[in-house]
Design a protein around this motif. Structure first.
Motif, PDB file in Angstrom:
ATOM      1  N   LYS A 245      11.336  -5.317 -14.056  1.00 42.49           N
ATOM      2  CA  LYS A 245      10.326  -6.327 -14.871  1.00 42.49           C
ATOM      3  C   LYS A 245      10.174  -7.534 -14.809  1.00 42.49           C
ATOM      4  CE  LYS A 245       8.209  -6.050 -19.490  1.00 42.49           C
ATOM      5  NZ  LYS A 245       8.643  -6.035 -20.764  1.00 42.49           N
ATOM      6  N   GLU A 246      11.392  -7.749 -15.045  1.00 48.96           N
ATOM      7  CA  GLU A 246      11.476  -9.518 -15.274  1.00 48.96           C
ATOM      8  C   GLU A 246      10.604 -10.046 -13.249  1.00 48.96           C
ATOM      9  OE1 GLU A 246      14.665 -13.036 -15.405  1.00 48.96           O
ATOM     10  OE2 GLU A 246      15.657 -10.778 -16.253  1.00 48.96           O
ATOM     11  N   ARG A 247      11.630  -9.050 -12.557  1.00 46.00           N
ATOM     12  CA  ARG A 247      10.833  -9.232 -10.841  1.00 46.00           C
ATOM     13  C   ARG A 247      10.052  -9.617 -10.596  1.00 46.00           C
ATOM     14  NH1 ARG A 247      10.632  -7.823  -5.345  1.00 46.00           N
ATOM     15  NH2 ARG A 247      11.924  -9.093  -4.575  1.00 46.00           N
ATOM     16  N   ASN A 248       9.123  -8.442 -11.651  1.00 46.67           N
ATOM     17  CA  ASN A 248       7.446  -8.505 -10.957  1.00 46.67           C
ATOM     18  C   ASN A 248       6.969 -10.099 -11.883  1.00 46.67           C
ATOM     19  OD1 ASN A 248       7.761  -6.589  -9.787  1.00 46.67           O
ATOM     20  ND2 ASN A 248       7.210  -4.793 -11.132  1.00 46.67           N
ATOM     21  N   ILE A 249       7.507 -10.182 -13.127  1.00 44.88           N
ATOM     22  CA  ILE A 249       6.426 -11.176 -13.305  1.00 44.88           C
ATOM     23  C   ILE A 249       7.447 -12.422 -12.566  1.00 44.88           C
ATOM     24  CG2 ILE A 249       7.003 -12.671 -15.888  1.00 44.88           C
ATOM     25  CD1 ILE A 249       7.487 -10.649 -17.053  1.00 44.88           C
ATOM     26  N   TYR A 250       7.821 -12.497 -12.097  1.00 46.91           N
ATOM     27  CA  TYR A 250       8.406 -13.939 -11.332  1.00 46.91           C
ATOM     28  C   TYR A 250       7.653 -13.645  -9.991  1.00 46.91           C
ATOM     29  CZ  TYR A 250      10.798 -18.182  -9.534  1.00 46.91           C
ATOM     30  OH  TYR A 250      11.515 -19.065  -9.592  1.00 46.91           O
ATOM     31  N   LEU A 251       7.663 -12.886  -9.779  1.00 43.51           N
ATOM     32  CA  LEU A 251       6.395 -12.551  -7.989  1.00 43.51           C
ATOM     33  C   LEU A 251       5.248 -13.413  -8.645  1.00 43.51           C
ATOM     34  CD1 LEU A 251       7.798  -9.556  -7.001  1.00 43.51           C
ATOM     35  CD2 LEU A 251       7.988 -11.402  -6.105  1.00 43.51           C
TER      36      LEU A 251
ATOM     37  N   VAL B  99      18.959  -5.434  -0.011  1.00 42.56           N
ATOM     38  CA  VAL B  99      18.755  -6.746  -0.017  1.00 42.56           C
ATOM     39  C   VAL B  99      17.635  -7.347   0.935  1.00 42.56           C
ATOM     40  CG1 VAL B  99      19.699  -8.628  -0.225  1.00 42.56           C
ATOM     41  CG2 VAL B  99      21.131  -7.318  -1.529  1.00 42.56           C
ATOM     42  N   SER B 100      18.186  -6.858   1.442  1.00 44.44           N
ATOM     43  CA  SER B 100      17.670  -7.018   3.137  1.00 44.44           C
ATOM     44  C   SER B 100      16.310  -6.500   3.739  1.00 44.44           C
ATOM     45  CB  SER B 100      18.532  -6.721   3.996  1.00 44.44           C
ATOM     46  OG  SER B 100      18.369  -7.010   6.000  1.00 44.44           O
ATOM     47  N   ARG B 101      16.410  -5.415   3.243  1.00 47.06           N
ATOM     48  CA  ARG B 101      15.291  -4.795   3.461  1.00 47.06           C
ATOM     49  C   ARG B 101      14.517  -5.730   2.737  1.00 47.06           C
ATOM     50  NH1 ARG B 101      10.423  -2.921   5.729  1.00 47.06           N
ATOM     51  NH2 ARG B 101       9.678  -1.333   4.426  1.00 47.06           N
ATOM     52  N   TYR B 102      14.533  -5.910   1.014  1.00 47.99           N
ATOM     53  CA  TYR B 102      13.852  -6.591   0.236  1.00 47.99           C
ATOM     54  C   TYR B 102      13.261  -7.495   0.563  1.00 47.99           C
ATOM     55  CZ  TYR B 102      13.612  -3.497  -4.102  1.00 47.99           C
ATOM     56  OH  TYR B 102      13.587  -2.269  -4.764  1.00 47.99           O
ATOM     57  N   LYS B 103      13.891  -8.662   1.386  1.00 44.61           N
ATOM     58  CA  LYS B 103      14.041  -9.888   2.048  1.00 44.61           C
ATOM     59  C   LYS B 103      12.839  -9.536   3.472  1.00 44.61           C
ATOM     60  CE  LYS B 103      18.632 -12.189   1.436  1.00 44.61           C
ATOM     61  NZ  LYS B 103      19.706 -12.444   1.794  1.00 44.61           N
ATOM     62  N   GLU B 104      12.503  -8.544   3.850  1.00 44.75           N
ATOM     63  CA  GLU B 104      11.312  -8.686   4.687  1.00 44.75           C
ATOM     64  C   GLU B 104      10.584  -8.327   3.806  1.00 44.75           C
ATOM     65  OE1 GLU B 104      13.023  -4.810   7.046  1.00 44.75           O
ATOM     66  OE2 GLU B 104      13.939  -5.949   7.721  1.00 44.75           O
ATOM     67  N   LEU B 105      10.420  -8.016   2.767  1.00 45.54           N
ATOM     68  CA  LEU B 105       9.318  -7.371   1.810  1.00 45.54           C
ATOM     69  C   LEU B 105       8.793  -8.683   1.031  1.00 45.54           C
ATOM     70  CD1 LEU B 105      10.348  -3.813   0.168  1.00 45.54           C
ATOM     71  CD2 LEU B 105       8.263  -4.153   3.065  1.00 45.54           C
ATOM     72  N   TYR B 106       9.717 -10.152   1.056  1.00 46.98           N
ATOM     73  CA  TYR B 106       8.627 -11.288  -0.084  1.00 46.98           C
ATOM     74  C   TYR B 106       7.688 -11.708   0.547  1.00 46.98           C
ATOM     75  CZ  TYR B 106      13.830 -12.008  -1.597  1.00 46.98           C
ATOM     76  OH  TYR B 106      15.405 -12.380  -1.882  1.00 46.98           O
ATOM     77  N   GLN B 107       7.368 -11.734   1.077  1.00 50.28           N
ATOM     78  CA  GLN B 107       5.821 -11.833   1.611  1.00 50.28           C
ATOM     79  C   GLN B 107       5.011 -11.212   1.076  1.00 50.28           C
ATOM     80  OE1 GLN B 107       5.362 -13.504   5.673  1.00 50.28           O
ATOM     81  NE2 GLN B 107       4.811 -15.219   4.958  1.00 50.28           N
ATOM     82  N   LYS B 108       5.316  -9.666   1.291  1.00 49.39           N
ATOM     83  CA  LYS B 108       4.504  -8.688   0.211  1.00 49.39           C
ATOM     84  C   LYS B 108       3.883  -8.549  -0.815  1.00 49.39           C
ATOM     85  CE  LYS B 108       3.755  -3.728   0.574  1.00 49.39           C
ATOM     86  NZ  LYS B 108       3.883  -3.134   1.846  1.00 49.39           N
ATOM     87  N   ASP B 109       6.105  -8.613  -1.703  1.00 50.37           N
ATOM     88  CA  ASP B 109       5.850  -8.521  -2.808  1.00 50.37           C
ATOM     89  C   ASP B 109       5.300  -9.603  -3.452  1.00 50.37           C
ATOM     90  OD1 ASP B 109       6.755  -6.739  -2.454  1.00 50.37           O
ATOM     91  OD2 ASP B 109       8.907  -7.062  -3.065  1.00 50.37           O
ATOM     92  N   ILE B 110       5.657 -11.382  -2.944  1.00 52.24           N
ATOM     93  CA  ILE B 110       4.173 -12.382  -3.717  1.00 52.24           C
ATOM     94  C   ILE B 110       2.936 -11.828  -3.548  1.00 52.24           C
ATOM     95  CG2 ILE B 110       4.132 -14.375  -3.496  1.00 52.24           C
ATOM     96  CD1 ILE B 110       7.252 -14.722  -2.707  1.00 52.24           C
ATOM     97  N   TYR B 111       2.548 -11.680  -2.921  1.00 55.41           N
ATOM     98  CA  TYR B 111       1.134 -11.346  -2.148  1.00 55.41           C
ATOM     99  C   TYR B 111       0.592 -10.390  -3.370  1.00 55.41           C
ATOM    100  CZ  TYR B 111      -3.576 -10.137   0.288  1.00 55.41           C
ATOM    101  OH  TYR B 111      -4.562 -10.385  -0.047  1.00 55.41           O
ATOM    102  N   TYR B 112       0.939  -9.004  -3.706  1.00 53.79           N
ATOM    103  CA  TYR B 112       0.646  -8.581  -4.381  1.00 53.79           C
ATOM    104  C   TYR B 112       1.124  -8.389  -5.844  1.00 53.79           C
ATOM    105  CZ  TYR B 112      -1.434  -5.983  -0.837  1.00 53.79           C
ATOM    106  OH  TYR B 112      -1.968  -5.301   1.038  1.00 53.79           O
ATOM    107  N   ALA B 113       2.236  -9.422  -6.339  1.00 53.21           N
ATOM    108  CA  ALA B 113       3.112  -9.447  -7.115  1.00 53.21           C
ATOM    109  C   ALA B 113       3.873  -8.893  -8.341  1.00 53.21           C
ATOM    110  CB  ALA B 113       1.859 -10.613  -7.864  1.00 53.21           C
ATOM    111  N   GLN B 114       4.010  -7.798  -7.157  1.00 50.68           N
ATOM    112  CA  GLN B 114       4.659  -6.774  -7.514  1.00 50.68           C
ATOM    113  C   GLN B 114       6.293  -5.533  -7.160  1.00 50.68           C
ATOM    114  OE1 GLN B 114       2.382  -3.419  -8.501  1.00 50.68           O
ATOM    115  NE2 GLN B 114       2.016  -2.873  -6.287  1.00 50.68           N
ATOM    116  N   THR B 115       7.386  -5.210  -7.120  1.00 48.85           N
ATOM    117  CA  THR B 115       7.946  -4.818  -6.496  1.00 48.85           C
ATOM    118  C   THR B 115       7.548  -3.516  -5.179  1.00 48.85           C
ATOM    119  OG1 THR B 115       9.626  -6.014  -7.757  1.00 48.85           O
ATOM    120  CG2 THR B 115       9.969  -4.277  -6.092  1.00 48.85           C
ATOM    121  N   ASN B 116       7.005  -4.043  -4.503  1.00 48.35           N
ATOM    122  CA  ASN B 116       6.506  -2.266  -3.661  1.00 48.35           C
ATOM    123  C   ASN B 116       7.036  -1.379  -3.206  1.00 48.35           C
ATOM    124  OD1 ASN B 116       3.463  -3.284  -3.357  1.00 48.35           O
ATOM    125  ND2 ASN B 116       4.464  -5.582  -2.219  1.00 48.35           N
TER     126      ASN B 116
END
Length: 369
Positions: free
Chosen positions: A158-164, A238-255
């Motif tokens: 929840k906190e991560r999605n808010i921050y995204l 962690v490495s996989r999430y780093k690959e998804l940073y741009q996508k997660d920020i674009y959609y404002a959620q943890t995909n």
């Protein structure tokens, strides 16, 4: 584990209900919409502090009443216990052996139950959320540690999605705080994935045997945990999430993450959702529930309570017999049905039969006559 006595006050369509139970099979018999399933709901509520029918307490409290009271006496390997819940518009209050508890979660695991309802067919046909819920509920009953990690994960998610969302609105890239949240999320996720995989592997070993026993159709049931992250360490997550940073920020959620995971259910390596018949799907879910009994026994040293809502009428005579043979002399079982006519099994003959009509007991037969 055995239930000896149940008392309900102003619960659903019951004004006052007092019942004593057989240590083996108890059957609630009556027409539809008379209150049979409400008794199973009360037992389930006293186990989990939740209903399997609604999230609204006002639907549970009898019309025009201020509160509902649920009380149960149980025998466990640790001795006798009395569990009590008061439900009102202000929430829930619980007592264990007459002493008030601070958290409803203290109830979890004291009286373990396994429930089957007709809606459970959605475990095969429905969306992954239902299967994840099954995993989380059942592992949490057996492991308070798992429940802790799951709560931590959900709070971090929840906190991560808010921050995204904040990063997106401010048109910023990933920063140190997102990395900190991601690492914390990965650590919780690694624990949960491994516990879920172990649970499903154990469930599969037992459920496949149970399915063969009940169905006798020679087909192989297969359950497998399907993670959105195929990883072997926290660092890989962690490495996989780093690959998804741009996508997660674009959609404002943890995909990706455990909140997206699923269980695949197959018969002879074909999707049960697509290829299994209605009868096969019902037997699959029953097999999973019976397997849960064995897993809980292996973990805790005693069998939980089994609740079967409107099951027997949907099984042919052979599958009825195979199911009843599996639970005989093992599990205290509560069954709802409109009729037991035509079911010729020694367990049914010796069962405690309770006849229900419009929220009242209109007859009982302990099976010894």
């Amino acid at each position: 584990m055995k239930i000896n006595y149940l008392n309900l006050i102003s619960f659903r369509n019951y004004d006052v209900l007092n019942l004593e139970f057989n240590s083996q099979i108890n059957i609630f018999i009556g027409k539809n919409a008379q209150g049979k399933t409400n008794i199973l709901e009360a037992i389930y509520f006293l186990s989990t502090t939740k209903s399997f029918k609604t999230n609204q307490l006002k639907e549970i409290i009898r019309f025009d009443k201020e509160f509902s009271k649920l009380l149960i006496h149980i025998d466990t390997k640790e001795g006798k216990k009395t569990l009590e819940l008061i439900l009102s518009k202000y929430g829930k209050k619980g007592k264990i052996n007459r002493l008030e508890i601070k958290k409803s979660s203290d109830f979890i695991g004291l009286m373990n139950v396994v429930l089957f309802t007709p809606d459970d067919l959605q475990l095969v046909k429905g969306n992954p959320k239902l299967r994840r819920k099954l995993i989380d509920i059942e592992i949490s009953k057996m492991s308070k540690n798992y429940l802790y990690h799951l709560k931590q994960y959900n709070e971090l998610l929840k906190e991560r999605n808010i921050y995204l969302k904040k990063l997106k609105e401010q048109k910023k890239q990933a920063d140190l705080y997102l990395e900190v949240l991601t690492e914390q999320l990965a650590k919780e996720q690694y624990v949960i994935i491994n516990k879920r995989k172990l649970f499903i592997n154990q469930l599969n070993d037992i459920a496949s045997q149970v399915y063969n026993h009940i169905s006798q159709d020679g087909q192989l049931l297969g359950l497998k945990y399907k993670s959105s992250m195929n990883v072997d360490s926290v660092e890989e997550i962690v490495s996989r999430y780093k690959e998804l940073y741009q996508k997660d920020i674009y959609y404002a959620q943890t995909n990706e993450g455990i909140h997206k995971d699923d269980i695949t259910i197959e018969l002879d390596r074909k999707s049960a959702n697509l290829f299994a018949s209605q009868g096969q799907q019902r037997t699959i879910v029953l097999s999973m529930k019976i397997a849960l009994l064995e897993l809980i026994f292996k973990e805790s040293g005693e069998y939980p309570i089994l609740l079967l809502d409107d099951v027997l009428s949907e099984l042919d005579q052979n599958r009825q017999t195979q199911l009843l043979d599996l639970i005989e002399n093992k599990v205290q079982t509560f069954i709802t049905t409109t009729s037991i006519e035509g079911i010729d099994h020694r367990l049914i003959k010796s069962s405690n039969k309770i006849y229900i009509s419009n929220g009242k007991v209109i007859g009982e037969n302990n099976g010894r006559q």
